[in-house]
Write a protein that holds these residues in place. Sequence first.
Motif, PDB file in Angstrom:
ATOM      1  N   MET A  54       0.808  -1.226   0.000  1.00 54.40           N
ATOM      2  CA  MET A  54       0.000   0.000   0.000  1.00 54.40           C
ATOM      3  C   MET A  54       0.839   1.273   0.000  1.00 54.40           C
ATOM      4  SD  MET A  54      -3.237  -0.668   2.546  1.00 54.40           S
ATOM      5  CE  MET A  54      -2.316  -1.106   4.024  1.00 54.40           C
ATOM      6  N   LEU A  55       2.070   1.188   0.475  1.00 56.82           N
ATOM      7  CA  LEU A  55       2.854   2.385   0.758  1.00 56.82           C
ATOM      8  C   LEU A  55       3.050   3.319  -0.439  1.00 56.82           C
ATOM      9  CD1 LEU A  55       5.546   0.957   3.208  1.00 56.82           C
ATOM     10  CD2 LEU A  55       3.400   2.117   3.745  1.00 56.82           C
ATOM     11  N   PRO A  56       3.402   2.830  -1.637  1.00 54.00           N
ATOM     12  CA  PRO A  56       3.577   3.761  -2.754  1.00 54.00           C
ATOM     13  C   PRO A  56       2.295   4.507  -3.107  1.00 54.00           C
ATOM     14  CG  PRO A  56       4.546   1.622  -3.263  1.00 54.00           C
ATOM     15  CD  PRO A  56       3.719   1.454  -2.029  1.00 54.00           C
ATOM     16  N   HIS A  57       1.169   3.814  -3.005  1.00 49.93           N
ATOM     17  CA  HIS A  57      -0.118   4.428  -3.340  1.00 49.93           C
ATOM     18  C   HIS A  57      -0.516   5.463  -2.293  1.00 49.93           C
ATOM     19  CE1 HIS A  57      -0.412   1.348  -6.409  1.00 49.93           C
ATOM     20  NE2 HIS A  57      -0.203   0.434  -5.481  1.00 49.93           N
ATOM     21  N   LEU A  58      -0.271   5.151  -1.017  1.00 52.16           N
ATOM     22  CA  LEU A  58      -0.578   6.104   0.044  1.00 52.16           C
ATOM     23  C   LEU A  58       0.307   7.341  -0.076  1.00 52.16           C
ATOM     24  CD1 LEU A  58      -0.948   3.658   3.074  1.00 52.16           C
ATOM     25  CD2 LEU A  58      -2.786   4.893   1.917  1.00 52.16           C
ATOM     26  N   ALA A  59       1.586   7.129  -0.374  1.00 46.05           N
ATOM     27  CA  ALA A  59       2.506   8.255  -0.511  1.00 46.05           C
ATOM     28  C   ALA A  59       2.061   9.192  -1.630  1.00 46.05           C
ATOM     29  CB  ALA A  59       3.925   7.746  -0.775  1.00 46.05           C
ATOM     30  N   ALA A  60       1.483   8.619  -2.683  1.00 44.23           N
ATOM     31  CA  ALA A  60       1.000   9.432  -3.799  1.00 44.23           C
ATOM     32  C   ALA A  60      -0.183  10.299  -3.406  1.00 44.23           C
ATOM     33  CB  ALA A  60       0.624   8.530  -4.971  1.00 44.23           C
TER      34      ALA A  60
ATOM     35  N   GLY B 230     -10.690  -2.749  17.829  1.00 46.15           N
ATOM     36  CA  GLY B 230     -11.543  -3.927  17.695  1.00 46.15           C
ATOM     37  C   GLY B 230     -11.656  -4.371  16.247  1.00 46.15           C
ATOM     38  N   ARG B 231     -12.857  -4.748  15.840  1.00 46.72           N
ATOM     39  CA  ARG B 231     -13.057  -5.215  14.466  1.00 46.72           C
ATOM     40  C   ARG B 231     -12.874  -4.100  13.444  1.00 46.72           C
ATOM     41  NH1 ARG B 231     -17.810  -9.069  12.748  1.00 46.72           N
ATOM     42  NH2 ARG B 231     -16.559  -8.814  10.861  1.00 46.72           N
ATOM     43  N   GLY B 232     -12.828  -2.862  13.915  1.00 45.41           N
ATOM     44  CA  GLY B 232     -12.597  -1.760  12.994  1.00 45.41           C
ATOM     45  C   GLY B 232     -11.267  -1.851  12.268  1.00 45.41           C
ATOM     46  N   VAL B 233     -10.280  -2.550  12.881  1.00 41.79           N
ATOM     47  CA  VAL B 233      -8.969  -2.657  12.239  1.00 41.79           C
ATOM     48  C   VAL B 233      -8.991  -3.591  11.041  1.00 41.79           C
ATOM     49  CG1 VAL B 233      -7.806  -2.150  14.426  1.00 41.79           C
ATOM     50  CG2 VAL B 233      -8.096  -4.537  13.718  1.00 41.79           C
ATOM     51  N   GLU B 234     -10.119  -4.266  10.813  1.00 38.50           N
ATOM     52  CA  GLU B 234     -10.223  -5.138   9.637  1.00 38.50           C
ATOM     53  C   GLU B 234     -10.070  -4.363   8.334  1.00 38.50           C
ATOM     54  OE1 GLU B 234     -13.743  -7.516   9.595  1.00 38.50           O
ATOM     55  OE2 GLU B 234     -13.256  -8.547  11.466  1.00 38.50           O
ATOM     56  N   LEU B 235     -10.171  -3.043   8.387  1.00 37.59           N
ATOM     57  CA  LEU B 235     -10.013  -2.251   7.173  1.00 37.59           C
ATOM     58  C   LEU B 235      -8.632  -2.447   6.559  1.00 37.59           C
ATOM     59  CD1 LEU B 235      -8.162   0.568   7.821  1.00 37.59           C
ATOM     60  CD2 LEU B 235     -10.203   1.058   9.179  1.00 37.59           C
ATOM     61  N   MET B 236      -7.645  -2.914   7.348  1.00 43.20           N
ATOM     62  CA  MET B 236      -6.314  -3.200   6.817  1.00 43.20           C
ATOM     63  C   MET B 236      -6.196  -4.611   6.263  1.00 43.20           C
ATOM     64  SD  MET B 236      -3.481  -1.468   9.339  1.00 43.20           S
ATOM     65  CE  MET B 236      -2.151  -2.388   8.529  1.00 43.20           C
ATOM     66  N   MET B 237      -7.184  -5.447   6.515  1.00 41.16           N
ATOM     67  CA  MET B 237      -7.074  -6.875   6.196  1.00 41.16           C
ATOM     68  C   MET B 237      -7.729  -7.192   4.856  1.00 41.16           C
ATOM     69  SD  MET B 237      -7.998  -8.341   9.982  1.00 41.16           S
ATOM     70  CE  MET B 237      -7.138  -7.775  11.447  1.00 41.16           C
ATOM     71  N   GLY B 238      -7.037  -6.891   3.774  1.00 43.73           N
ATOM     72  CA  GLY B 238      -7.589  -7.149   2.445  1.00 43.73           C
ATOM     73  C   GLY B 238      -7.916  -8.614   2.215  1.00 43.73           C
ATOM     74  N   THR B 239      -7.191  -9.508   2.885  1.00 41.97           N
ATOM     75  CA  THR B 239      -7.466 -10.942   2.751  1.00 41.97           C
ATOM     76  C   THR B 239      -8.896 -11.263   3.163  1.00 41.97           C
ATOM     77  OG1 THR B 239      -5.145 -11.468   3.177  1.00 41.97           O
ATOM     78  CG2 THR B 239      -6.726 -13.253   3.449  1.00 41.97           C
ATOM     79  N   TYR B 240      -9.372 -10.610   4.230  1.00 38.96           N
ATOM     80  CA  TYR B 240     -10.749 -10.841   4.667  1.00 38.96           C
ATOM     81  C   TYR B 240     -11.749 -10.431   3.592  1.00 38.96           C
ATOM     82  CZ  TYR B 240     -10.695 -12.341   9.586  1.00 38.96           C
ATOM     83  OH  TYR B 240     -10.597 -13.069  10.760  1.00 38.96           O
ATOM     84  N   ARG B 241     -11.446  -9.352   2.870  1.00 38.34           N
ATOM     85  CA  ARG B 241     -12.360  -8.899   1.821  1.00 38.34           C
ATOM     86  C   ARG B 241     -12.517  -9.969   0.738  1.00 38.34           C
ATOM     87  NH1 ARG B 241     -12.455  -5.710   5.284  1.00 38.34           N
ATOM     88  NH2 ARG B 241     -14.198  -7.092   5.704  1.00 38.34           N
ATOM     89  N   ILE B 242     -11.433 -10.691   0.433  1.00 44.68           N
ATOM     90  CA  ILE B 242     -11.503 -11.766  -0.546  1.00 44.68           C
ATOM     91  C   ILE B 242     -12.218 -12.979   0.030  1.00 44.68           C
ATOM     92  CG2 ILE B 242     -10.163 -13.304  -2.042  1.00 44.68           C
ATOM     93  CD1 ILE B 242     -10.130 -10.313  -2.824  1.00 44.68           C
ATOM     94  N   LEU B 243     -11.910 -13.326   1.285  1.00 44.52           N
ATOM     95  CA  LEU B 243     -12.591 -14.461   1.915  1.00 44.52           C
ATOM     96  C   LEU B 243     -14.099 -14.238   1.987  1.00 44.52           C
ATOM     97  CD1 LEU B 243     -10.152 -15.364   4.854  1.00 44.52           C
ATOM     98  CD2 LEU B 243     -10.518 -16.615   2.713  1.00 44.52           C
ATOM     99  N   ASP B 244     -14.520 -12.984   2.143  1.00 41.04           N
ATOM    100  CA  ASP B 244     -15.948 -12.684   2.190  1.00 41.04           C
ATOM    101  C   ASP B 244     -16.637 -12.967   0.857  1.00 41.04           C
ATOM    102  OD1 ASP B 244     -15.835 -11.900   4.841  1.00 41.04           O
ATOM    103  OD2 ASP B 244     -15.635  -9.762   4.394  1.00 41.04           O
ATOM    104  N   LEU B 245     -15.865 -13.130  -0.226  1.00 42.76           N
ATOM    105  CA  LEU B 245     -16.438 -13.399  -1.543  1.00 42.76           C
ATOM    106  C   LEU B 245     -16.634 -14.886  -1.830  1.00 42.76           C
ATOM    107  CD1 LEU B 245     -14.278 -11.003  -3.802  1.00 42.76           C
ATOM    108  CD2 LEU B 245     -16.512 -10.523  -2.776  1.00 42.76           C
ATOM    109  N   VAL B 246     -15.836 -15.731  -1.189  1.00 41.59           N
ATOM    110  CA  VAL B 246     -15.821 -17.146  -1.565  1.00 41.59           C
ATOM    111  C   VAL B 246     -16.899 -17.930  -0.804  1.00 41.59           C
ATOM    112  CG1 VAL B 246     -13.379 -17.032  -2.152  1.00 41.59           C
ATOM    113  CG2 VAL B 246     -14.044 -17.710   0.174  1.00 41.59           C
ATOM    114  N   PRO B 247     -17.289 -19.117  -1.328  1.00 43.38           N
ATOM    115  CA  PRO B 247     -18.401 -19.872  -0.743  1.00 43.38           C
ATOM    116  C   PRO B 247     -18.288 -20.165   0.747  1.00 43.38           C
ATOM    117  CG  PRO B 247     -17.908 -20.747  -2.911  1.00 43.38           C
ATOM    118  CD  PRO B 247     -16.849 -19.723  -2.610  1.00 43.38           C
ATOM    119  N   LYS B 248     -17.101 -20.480   1.240  1.00 43.71           N
ATOM    120  CA  LYS B 248     -16.946 -20.787   2.664  1.00 43.71           C
ATOM    121  C   LYS B 248     -16.835 -19.529   3.524  1.00 43.71           C
ATOM    122  CE  LYS B 248     -14.744 -25.351   2.352  1.00 43.71           C
ATOM    123  NZ  LYS B 248     -13.533 -26.124   2.720  1.00 43.71           N
ATOM    124  N   GLY B 249     -16.681 -18.379   2.891  1.00 44.72           N
ATOM    125  CA  GLY B 249     -16.524 -17.148   3.657  1.00 44.72           C
ATOM    126  C   GLY B 249     -15.288 -17.207   4.536  1.00 44.72           C
ATOM    127  N   ARG B 250     -15.355 -16.628   5.688  1.00 46.81           N
ATOM    128  CA  ARG B 250     -14.215 -16.638   6.621  1.00 46.81           C
ATOM    129  C   ARG B 250     -14.084 -17.984   7.332  1.00 46.81           C
ATOM    130  NH1 ARG B 250     -14.128 -10.506   9.241  1.00 46.81           N
ATOM    131  NH2 ARG B 250     -14.597  -9.432   7.282  1.00 46.81           N
TER     132      ARG B 250
END
Length: 251
Positions: free
Chosen positions: A99-105, A196-216
């Motif tokens: 994320m760092l290059p994009h954030l720096a921009a 708490g769960r608010g820090v999930e905003l950094m966890m892009g992996t969770y966003r992908i898991l939320d798409l797949v049939p088994k979820g998290r």
Amino acid sequence: MKTKHSIASRAEWLEARKALLAEEKQLTRQMDAISAKRRALPWVKIDKDYQFESGGGRVSLADLFCGKSQLVIQHFMLGPGWEEGCPSCSYMADHTDCMLPHLAARDVTMLAVSRAPLAEIEAFKKRMGWSFGWVSSHGSDFNHDFHVSFTEKDVESGKVDYNYTAQPFGSTEAPGISVFQKEADGTIYHTYSVYGRGVELMMGTYRILDLVPKGRDEDSLEWTMQWVRHHDRYDATSPSKCGCHAEEAKA
């Protein structure tokens, strides 16, 4: 084995998908509205002279901005004397470098802060192969002032000040994300913190898991993130073990 999930024709699936899309769009608009409210929160001026230990020596909070006007800090759970960092915080941090290059921009510096001494931070950082900035707040009030570190007495009392409420917490260190703004005259403001769960905003992996049939796939676990490991401690499910990564593995 035949699936127990409902099966539909393509036309039936498309109808259901469009219905869900309407709800997804509504959620997106709601998230945009909440983001606007977040940015509109009042700011709090930072009056303390917080000092940190970095690879380049002693630095101030102002120094952490590294020439940008906006600073995002991951409060990383790594206390003094810990053998390794928290697996869940490490899971968060695994998403940072890309994320760092994009954030720096966009005029944003992002780094981690922990209460462990710098030598302990750097040893774990080397093991994990990260390159993002990571400084020590050891001996500073910073972690306590931002409610991510607690005394043993606080923990034993069953009432630590975490996530904007007094609650039991099982560790002297806690996860969080804090945001700061530095004005042209050097004044620094605290603009936002989330826990708490608010820090999930950094966890892009969770966003992908939320798409797949088994979820998290966490419902049967003792606690939600029980499955998470440091990325060097997963078993043969690692992508380097599958055929499509064979050439990468050889390299």
